[in-house]
Design a protein around this motif. Structure first.
Motif, PDB file in Angstrom:
ATOM      1  N   ILE A 116     -35.377 -15.137 -62.790  1.00 29.13           N
ATOM      2  CA  ILE A 116     -34.051 -15.304 -62.191  1.00 29.13           C
ATOM      3  C   ILE A 116     -34.233 -15.822 -60.768  1.00 29.13           C
ATOM      4  O   ILE A 116     -35.082 -15.334 -60.026  1.00 29.13           O
ATOM      5  N   GLY A 117     -33.431 -16.799 -60.383  1.00 29.79           N
ATOM      6  CA  GLY A 117     -33.487 -17.346 -59.035  1.00 29.79           C
ATOM      7  C   GLY A 117     -32.145 -17.273 -58.352  1.00 29.79           C
ATOM      8  O   GLY A 117     -31.088 -17.338 -59.004  1.00 29.79           O
ATOM      9  N   LEU A 118     -32.164 -17.141 -57.019  1.00 27.73           N
ATOM     10  CA  LEU A 118     -30.957 -17.178 -56.204  1.00 27.73           C
ATOM     11  C   LEU A 118     -31.118 -18.260 -55.148  1.00 27.73           C
ATOM     12  O   LEU A 118     -32.180 -18.370 -54.518  1.00 27.73           O
ATOM     13  N   TYR A 119     -30.062 -19.031 -54.959  1.00 22.81           N
ATOM     14  CA  TYR A 119     -30.111 -20.186 -54.062  1.00 22.81           C
ATOM     15  C   TYR A 119     -28.915 -20.100 -53.125  1.00 22.81           C
ATOM     16  O   TYR A 119     -27.773 -20.219 -53.552  1.00 22.81           O
ATOM     17  N   GLY A 120     -29.186 -19.862 -51.827  1.00 20.97           N
ATOM     18  CA  GLY A 120     -28.117 -19.647 -50.866  1.00 20.97           C
ATOM     19  C   GLY A 120     -27.868 -20.843 -49.972  1.00 20.97           C
ATOM     20  O   GLY A 120     -28.305 -21.964 -50.245  1.00 20.97           O
ATOM     21  N   GLY A 121     -27.152 -20.581 -48.852  1.00 21.42           N
ATOM     22  CA  GLY A 121     -26.754 -21.678 -47.989  1.00 21.42           C
ATOM     23  C   GLY A 121     -26.727 -21.296 -46.521  1.00 21.42           C
ATOM     24  O   GLY A 121     -26.496 -20.130 -46.172  1.00 21.42           O
ATOM     25  N   GLY A 122     -26.921 -22.282 -45.654  1.00 19.11           N
ATOM     26  CA  GLY A 122     -26.927 -22.064 -44.221  1.00 19.11           C
ATOM     27  C   GLY A 122     -25.552 -22.006 -43.599  1.00 19.11           C
ATOM     28  O   GLY A 122     -25.436 -21.928 -42.376  1.00 19.11           O
ATOM     29  N   SER A 123     -24.499 -22.044 -44.416  1.00 21.29           N
ATOM     30  CA  SER A 123     -23.144 -21.871 -43.897  1.00 21.29           C
ATOM     31  C   SER A 123     -22.577 -20.499 -44.252  1.00 21.29           C
ATOM     32  O   SER A 123     -21.452 -20.179 -43.864  1.00 21.29           O
ATOM     33  N   LEU A 124     -23.336 -19.700 -45.006  1.00 21.80           N
ATOM     34  CA  LEU A 124     -22.903 -18.335 -45.285  1.00 21.80           C
ATOM     35  C   LEU A 124     -22.916 -17.519 -44.004  1.00 21.80           C
ATOM     36  O   LEU A 124     -23.723 -17.773 -43.098  1.00 21.80           O
ATOM     37  N   THR A 125     -22.055 -16.532 -43.903  1.00 19.04           N
ATOM     38  CA  THR A 125     -22.092 -15.636 -42.754  1.00 19.04           C
ATOM     39  C   THR A 125     -23.393 -14.841 -42.758  1.00 19.04           C
ATOM     40  O   THR A 125     -24.090 -14.760 -43.770  1.00 19.04           O
ATOM     41  N   ASN A 126     -23.706 -14.233 -41.624  1.00 16.63           N
ATOM     42  CA  ASN A 126     -24.882 -13.368 -41.569  1.00 16.63           C
ATOM     43  C   ASN A 126     -24.793 -12.257 -42.599  1.00 16.63           C
ATOM     44  O   ASN A 126     -25.796 -11.883 -43.226  1.00 16.63           O
ATOM     45  N   GLU A 127     -23.584 -11.729 -42.778  1.00 18.30           N
ATOM     46  CA  GLU A 127     -23.403 -10.628 -43.720  1.00 18.30           C
ATOM     47  C   GLU A 127     -23.689 -11.069 -45.155  1.00 18.30           C
ATOM     48  O   GLU A 127     -24.370 -10.374 -45.914  1.00 18.30           O
ATOM     49  N   SER A 128     -23.168 -12.243 -45.545  1.00 16.55           N
ATOM     50  CA  SER A 128     -23.398 -12.733 -46.907  1.00 16.55           C
ATOM     51  C   SER A 128     -24.858 -13.115 -47.119  1.00 16.55           C
ATOM     52  O   SER A 128     -25.431 -12.853 -48.176  1.00 16.55           O
ATOM     53  N   ALA A 129     -25.471 -13.755 -46.114  1.00 15.04           N
ATOM     54  CA  ALA A 129     -26.882 -14.132 -46.225  1.00 15.04           C
ATOM     55  C   ALA A 129     -27.755 -12.890 -46.356  1.00 15.04           C
ATOM     56  O   ALA A 129     -28.688 -12.849 -47.172  1.00 15.04           O
ATOM     57  N   TYR A 130     -27.463 -11.887 -45.541  1.00 13.26           N
ATOM     58  CA  TYR A 130     -28.207 -10.618 -45.603  1.00 13.26           C
ATOM     59  C   TYR A 130     -28.060  -9.985 -46.982  1.00 13.26           C
ATOM     60  O   TYR A 130     -29.044  -9.546 -47.598  1.00 13.26           O
ATOM     61  N   LEU A 131     -26.836  -9.937 -47.482  1.00  7.27           N
ATOM     62  CA  LEU A 131     -26.599  -9.257 -48.753  1.00  7.27           C
ATOM     63  C   LEU A 131     -27.200 -10.039 -49.919  1.00  7.27           C
ATOM     64  O   LEU A 131     -27.657  -9.433 -50.900  1.00  7.27           O
ATOM     65  N   LEU A 132     -27.233 -11.364 -49.823  1.00  6.63           N
ATOM     66  CA  LEU A 132     -27.849 -12.156 -50.887  1.00  6.63           C
ATOM     67  C   LEU A 132     -29.341 -11.839 -50.989  1.00  6.63           C
ATOM     68  O   LEU A 132     -29.881 -11.691 -52.092  1.00  6.63           O
ATOM     69  N   GLY A 133     -30.008 -11.721 -49.815  1.00  6.08           N
ATOM     70  CA  GLY A 133     -31.419 -11.350 -49.830  1.00  6.08           C
ATOM     71  C   GLY A 133     -31.642  -9.963 -50.389  1.00  6.08           C
ATOM     72  O   GLY A 133     -32.587  -9.724 -51.149  1.00  6.08           O
ATOM     73  N   LYS A 134     -30.776  -9.035 -50.016  1.00  8.04           N
ATOM     74  CA  LYS A 134     -30.902  -7.667 -50.538  1.00  8.04           C
ATOM     75  C   LYS A 134     -30.613  -7.639 -52.040  1.00  8.04           C
ATOM     76  O   LYS A 134     -31.309  -6.939 -52.802  1.00  8.04           O
ATOM     77  N   PHE A 135     -29.614  -8.400 -52.460  1.00 11.69           N
ATOM     78  CA  PHE A 135     -29.264  -8.450 -53.883  1.00 11.69           C
ATOM     79  C   PHE A 135     -30.453  -8.963 -54.706  1.00 11.69           C
ATOM     80  O   PHE A 135     -30.778  -8.399 -55.768  1.00 11.69           O
ATOM     81  N   ALA A 136     -31.103 -10.020 -54.226  1.00  7.15           N
ATOM     82  CA  ALA A 136     -32.248 -10.570 -54.956  1.00  7.15           C
ATOM     83  C   ALA A 136     -33.334  -9.527 -55.127  1.00  7.15           C
ATOM     84  O   ALA A 136     -33.881  -9.349 -56.223  1.00  7.15           O
ATOM     85  N   ARG A 137     -33.643  -8.808 -54.030  1.00  6.50           N
ATOM     86  CA  ARG A 137     -34.818  -7.936 -54.031  1.00  6.50           C
ATOM     87  C   ARG A 137     -34.531  -6.546 -54.571  1.00  6.50           C
ATOM     88  O   ARG A 137     -35.433  -5.913 -55.136  1.00  6.50           O
ATOM     89  N   VAL A 138     -33.301  -6.065 -54.421  1.00  9.61           N
ATOM     90  CA  VAL A 138     -32.975  -4.699 -54.856  1.00  9.61           C
ATOM     91  C   VAL A 138     -32.244  -4.688 -56.193  1.00  9.61           C
ATOM     92  O   VAL A 138     -32.607  -3.950 -57.108  1.00  9.61           O
ATOM     93  N   ALA A 139     -31.198  -5.509 -56.324  1.00  4.46           N
ATOM     94  CA  ALA A 139     -30.419  -5.499 -57.567  1.00  4.46           C
ATOM     95  C   ALA A 139     -31.152  -6.189 -58.707  1.00  4.46           C
ATOM     96  O   ALA A 139     -31.054  -5.769 -59.866  1.00  4.46           O
ATOM     97  N   LEU A 140     -31.900  -7.257 -58.393  1.00  6.86           N
ATOM     98  CA  LEU A 140     -32.595  -8.021 -59.432  1.00  6.86           C
ATOM     99  C   LEU A 140     -34.103  -7.815 -59.431  1.00  6.86           C
ATOM    100  O   LEU A 140     -34.734  -7.899 -60.484  1.00  6.86           O
TER     101      LEU A 140
END
Length: 713
Positions: A116-140
């Motif tokens: 499974i891969g997650l692909y984010g963006g440099g226009s996301l808020t700090n909160e969304s970017a932070y949570l995407l990283g946590k989601f990848a490593r903790v939820a998945l």
């Protein structure tokens, strides 16, 4: 988890809305005021004006003036879509999220979490970017997460880390620009990319600054230069070597600074002693006298700042090219004091913050390293997991697309990005996404990537969500909104929280507001290089913005000036690094005789998903185009305005021609904001910088032919 309070309204129901622009890294503040429409008109009119702030000082560019338009586009996604019988059709959130979670669980069971891969963006808020990283490593539990900022800041970021011990876009403040007596703008077209910053440079010029622009094109930025070095694309590192040669030969260095605050100078000095300025001039296509003039101007100036951007960085030697410009900064001691420093001009709205808090494959929040045991322990403790549960380092954004193409990544979630258009070797990316088992996209519009998805999730826009963003000078800003999200749109962080709950990991994602996420981010970043702990929403409301690092709420206001007394390496010293002069990764030949470079336009942003939905912005540039010199056009029988085909070893695209004498004869330029047949990245090289994995966007070799003759050659 919907958080639409009774205070939230539509834009036309409010007296005005104060927000900040969703586009470039300046993050200008905006006030939007609805007006009563004139008789007979169907659409309301809006007055848009800048709000005084420390970065843009109240200025807006054409993108900011029209940033509200795409929110009202009839193409805006308002409901989830799922693919049935080959078509994307409306679905409920329960069905759409259920399809994603069911797929993630099934893929993880059959192939492991790293499928499974997650692909984010440099226009996301700090909160969304932070949570995407946590989601990848903790939820998945997957190691495969990266983002489109890899194509923006990675070369400068890695160079800053190696040279200074930390990466922050600007080591000085924007207010230092008028104090500089020499400014070098290398591969940056600020007049089109960050136009609200131009008055800083005009004030510097009024104060007597000598401005040097390094660019193969005569841009609007080059128009203000005292000296324009119109070099061959891909030879920036060699140019810096030539300038270093002059600095050392003319004894324009700062021996005291070198001895007291750096290491590695002896090796650099030995390397530069073997440099021949004639060779540099030949390699770069510049006059030896101009290289000498530029170096002397910078060396003799009492104060000076060097800025780099994508022109230098988007090359397969971008990391070392930036390091060579940093060698110039260190050799002259022009850093850590007013009017001096280095600046990597961030492109994306949250390009700085987006890479600090975990959506980059090798990083954890606070600019911590995912390979460092102490860093893993700290973040794992904040997240309430065992450090052993954290996956290791993944791969860069384009390398993820290669894994998708090889079917090693079988399921992909894309949030706030459009990889079909933004990646190099775009045909391979499109082929990979066409055969991936499952693709989910969260976006505001049916982008070129979303069109290929199995599930599309509609998300809120900048006027409808809250969060922080970090501008190009490292100033954290709070963007708040009280507008009601339209239709069934949801915030990025809400989507991730709901998916986590469906995956059985909801206890790690208990957030009910963006502020709650930020408070956890503060703890996760505490003690890291990018320490946000001392920054709070209340403080941001009162102060308008706070520079990082900010380790304590009682620490006063950080000055924004980096490295006044020491650098971030353990010994407090910055590091010199000898850089070879070399040709670009591709050199013209009989089949591909020209060098293709790309870049941005004033009226558009990134892949154009938002700006091409703004009528006022889209009307300025309806189609993509290619710039070529009149003699080049004559040689290849091309008329101004006609359609042409550009072909490389990877693929081809078609755009209109625009003949201009403001570009080198051996160089072609194409904007990057269009997809499909007009996508310049169909021709760009997938070769990556070995240090930072930046693709070589700026130096692909190509052929060009009028479309009327394309089938006859």
């Amino acid at each position: 988890m919907q958080l639409i309070s009774n205070e939230r309204t539509t834009l036309n129901e409010r007296g005005h809305v104060d927000t900040q622009c969703p586009f470039c890294s300046v993050q200008c503040k905006i006030r939007i005021t609805p007006q009563i429409p004139d008789a007979g008109t169907r659409r309301p009119a809006y007055v848009v004006e800048g709000i005084p702030n420390a970065a843009s000082e109240g200025r807006l560019c054409v993108k900011g003036m029209n940033a509200h338009q795409h929110l009202m586009s009839p193409e805006r996604l308002l409901h989830p879509l799922v693919r049935k019988d080959g078509q994307l059709v409306r679905a409920s959130w329960e069905e759409a999220l259920g399809m994603i979670s069911d797929n993630f669980l099934a893929v993880r069971q059959r192939h492991g979490a790293d499928a499974i891969g997650l692909y984010g963006g440099g226009s996301l808020t700090n909160e969304s970017a932070y949570l995407l990283g946590k989601f990848a490593r903790v939820a998945l539990g997957t190691k495969y997460i990266d983002y489109n900022g890899r194509f923006c800041m990675s070369a400068a970021a890695s160079a800053g880390n190696k040279t200074f011990g930390v990466d922050r876009g600007l080591t000085c403040r924007l207010s230092d620009i008028p104090l500089a007596r020499c400014i070098i703008l290398a591969g940056t077209n600020i007049a089109e990319c960050q136009p609200t910053l131009m008055p800083y440079f005009t004030r510097a010029k009024e104060n007597g600054a000598f401005i040097i622009v390094i660019d193969p094109r005569e841009t609007a930025t080059a128009a203000i230069a005292d000296l324009h070095l119109q070099l061959k694309p891909g030879t920036d590192a060699a140019l810096a070597n030539g300038m270093l040669k002059v600095l050392l030969d003319e004894k324009l260095t700062d021996p005291g600074f070198i001895a007291g605050r750096t290491r590695g100078f002896a090796a650099l000095e030995e390397h530069i002693s073997a440099i021949d300025l004639e060779d540099v001039a030949k390699l770069t296509g510049l006059a030896k006298e101009d290289i000498h003039k530029a170096a002397v101007a910078y060396g003799k100036a009492a104060t000076g700042i060097i800025f780099t951007a994508r022109g230098v960085e988007q090359q397969t030697d971008g990391h070392v090219a930036v390091r060579n410009f940093l060698n110039m900064v260190l050799a002259t001691g022009k850093i850590g004091k007013p009017g001096c420093g280095y600046g990597a001009v961030t492109g994306q709205g949250n390009g700085q913050g987006g890479r600090e808090h975990g959506q980059k494959s090798d990083q954890l929040p606070g600019y911590r390293s995912i390979d460092n045991e102490e860093d893993r322990k700290h973040v794992a403790a904040v997240w309430g997991i065992d450090p052993a549960e954290l996956p290791g380092k993944g791969v860069s954004a384009y390398e993820m697309m290669e894994l998708v193409h090889r079917e090693e990544i079988r399921s992909l979630l894309v949030m706030g990005s459009n990889p079909v258009v933004s990646n190099p070797n775009a045909d391979l990316v499109e082929e990979g996404l066409a055969k991936v088992e499952f693709l989910a996209v969260a976006d505001m519009f049916l982008s070129e990537t979303a069109r290929m998805a199995d599930v599309v999730l509609p998300v809120t826009a900048y006027l409808e969500n809250d969060g922080t963003l970090t501008n190009l000078e490292g100033r954290v800003l709070l963007r708040e909104s009280r507008l009601a999200p339209p239709g069934e749109t949801r915030h990025d962080w809400e989507i991730l929280g709901e998916l986590a709950a469906m995956l059985g990991k909801g206890r790690y994602f208990p957030f009910e507001s963006a502020e709650a996420i930020f408070n956890e981010l503060r703890e996760a970043s505490r003690g890291g290089l990018a320490d946000y702990y001392g920054i709070t929403y209340d403080r941001l409301r009162k102060e308008g913005g706070v520079y990082w690092p900010c380790p304590s709420t009682d620490s006063g206001v950080p000055s924004g000036m980096m490295f006044e007394r020491s650098f971030a390496h353990a010994d407090g010293r910055a590091v010199f690094f000898p850089v070879p002069s070399r040709l670009p990764q591709e050199t013209p030949d009989g089949d591909y005789p020209l060098t293709l470079t790309n870049g941005r336009l004033l009226s558009h942003y990134l892949t154009g998903v938002q700006t091409r939905r703004s009528p006022s912005l889209a009307a300025r540039n309806v189609d993509n185009y290619i710039e070529l010199h009149p003699r080049t056009a004559k040689k290849y029988k091309i008329e101004d305005g006609e359609w042409v085909e550009i072909r490389s070893r990877r693929g081809s695209f078609q755009v209109k021609s625009r003949i201009t004498d403001k570009i080198r004869e051996d160089t072609l330029f194409v904007p990057m904001h269009w997809g499909d047949a007009q996508n310049v990245n169909k021709a760009t090289s997938p070769e990556l910088d070995p240090n930072c994995k930046m693709p070589g966007f700026k130096t692909s070799t190509v052929s060009i032919v009028p479309l009327r003759l394309a089938g006859k050659t």
